[in-house]
Design a protein around this motif. Sequence first.
Motif, PDB file in Angstrom:
ATOM      1  N   LYS A 160       0.811  -1.224   0.000  1.00  0.00           N
ATOM      2  CA  LYS A 160       0.000   0.000   0.000  1.00  0.00           C
ATOM      3  C   LYS A 160       0.846   1.277   0.000  1.00  0.00           C
ATOM      4  O   LYS A 160       0.413   2.289  -0.528  1.00  0.00           O
ATOM      5  N   LYS A 161       2.050   1.230   0.565  1.00  0.00           N
ATOM      6  CA  LYS A 161       2.846   2.454   0.639  1.00  0.00           C
ATOM      7  C   LYS A 161       3.385   2.881  -0.731  1.00  0.00           C
ATOM      8  O   LYS A 161       3.828   4.007  -0.886  1.00  0.00           O
ATOM      9  N   TYR A 162       3.334   1.998  -1.725  1.00  0.00           N
ATOM     10  CA  TYR A 162       3.795   2.348  -3.070  1.00  0.00           C
ATOM     11  C   TYR A 162       2.648   2.647  -4.025  1.00  0.00           C
ATOM     12  O   TYR A 162       2.866   2.848  -5.210  1.00  0.00           O
ATOM     13  N   SER A 163       1.427   2.678  -3.548  1.00  0.00           N
ATOM     14  CA  SER A 163       0.276   2.829  -4.420  1.00  0.00           C
ATOM     15  C   SER A 163      -0.033   4.295  -4.713  1.00  0.00           C
ATOM     16  O   SER A 163       0.070   5.153  -3.844  1.00  0.00           O
ATOM     17  N   PHE A 164      -0.428   4.570  -5.956  1.00  0.00           N
ATOM     18  CA  PHE A 164      -0.928   5.874  -6.377  1.00  0.00           C
ATOM     19  C   PHE A 164      -2.421   5.814  -6.665  1.00  0.00           C
ATOM     20  O   PHE A 164      -2.974   6.731  -7.248  1.00  0.00           O
ATOM     21  N   GLY A 165      -3.067   4.732  -6.336  1.00  0.00           N
ATOM     22  CA  GLY A 165      -4.458   4.521  -6.720  1.00  0.00           C
ATOM     23  C   GLY A 165      -4.486   3.768  -8.041  1.00  0.00           C
ATOM     24  O   GLY A 165      -3.467   3.555  -8.681  1.00  0.00           O
ATOM     25  N   VAL A 166      -5.652   3.366  -8.459  1.00  0.00           N
ATOM     26  CA  VAL A 166      -5.771   2.533  -9.660  1.00  0.00           C
ATOM     27  C   VAL A 166      -5.270   3.265 -10.907  1.00  0.00           C
ATOM     28  O   VAL A 166      -4.518   2.700 -11.711  1.00  0.00           O
ATOM     29  N   ILE A 167      -5.629   4.504 -11.062  1.00  0.00           N
ATOM     30  CA  ILE A 167      -5.240   5.244 -12.268  1.00  0.00           C
ATOM     31  C   ILE A 167      -3.736   5.513 -12.280  1.00  0.00           C
ATOM     32  O   ILE A 167      -3.069   5.315 -13.302  1.00  0.00           O
TER      33      ILE A 167
END
Length: 99
Positions: free
Chosen positions: A26-33
């Motif tokens: 989760k700490k590397y996520s920018f969201g789906v887009i």
Amino acid sequence: MTGTLISLISIVIGIIAANGVGFILKKYSFGVIGNTIAGVFGSILFIKTFGRLGFDPWSIMNNGDFDGFRLTINLLVSAIGGALALVLAKKVYHKFNKS
């Protein structure tokens, strides 16, 4: 399969890998887009880089013959590229937004 179809499948694999890494870490996520954009660019960058070594879609479809080993390497490189692009983009994002 044609070279164009192999390229599109490789890009989709990169998108899936980037979204998978974003979902798991989760700490590397920018969201789906954001993950999708990182996956597309990372996948294309790595496909083009390793394509110079003979793993491009047109080498996979060498004169109508199908090379499964090269396809596997191409898809693996695409997945790694999508995942690494997401991680590197998030590190650059944190580097620029230190406050």
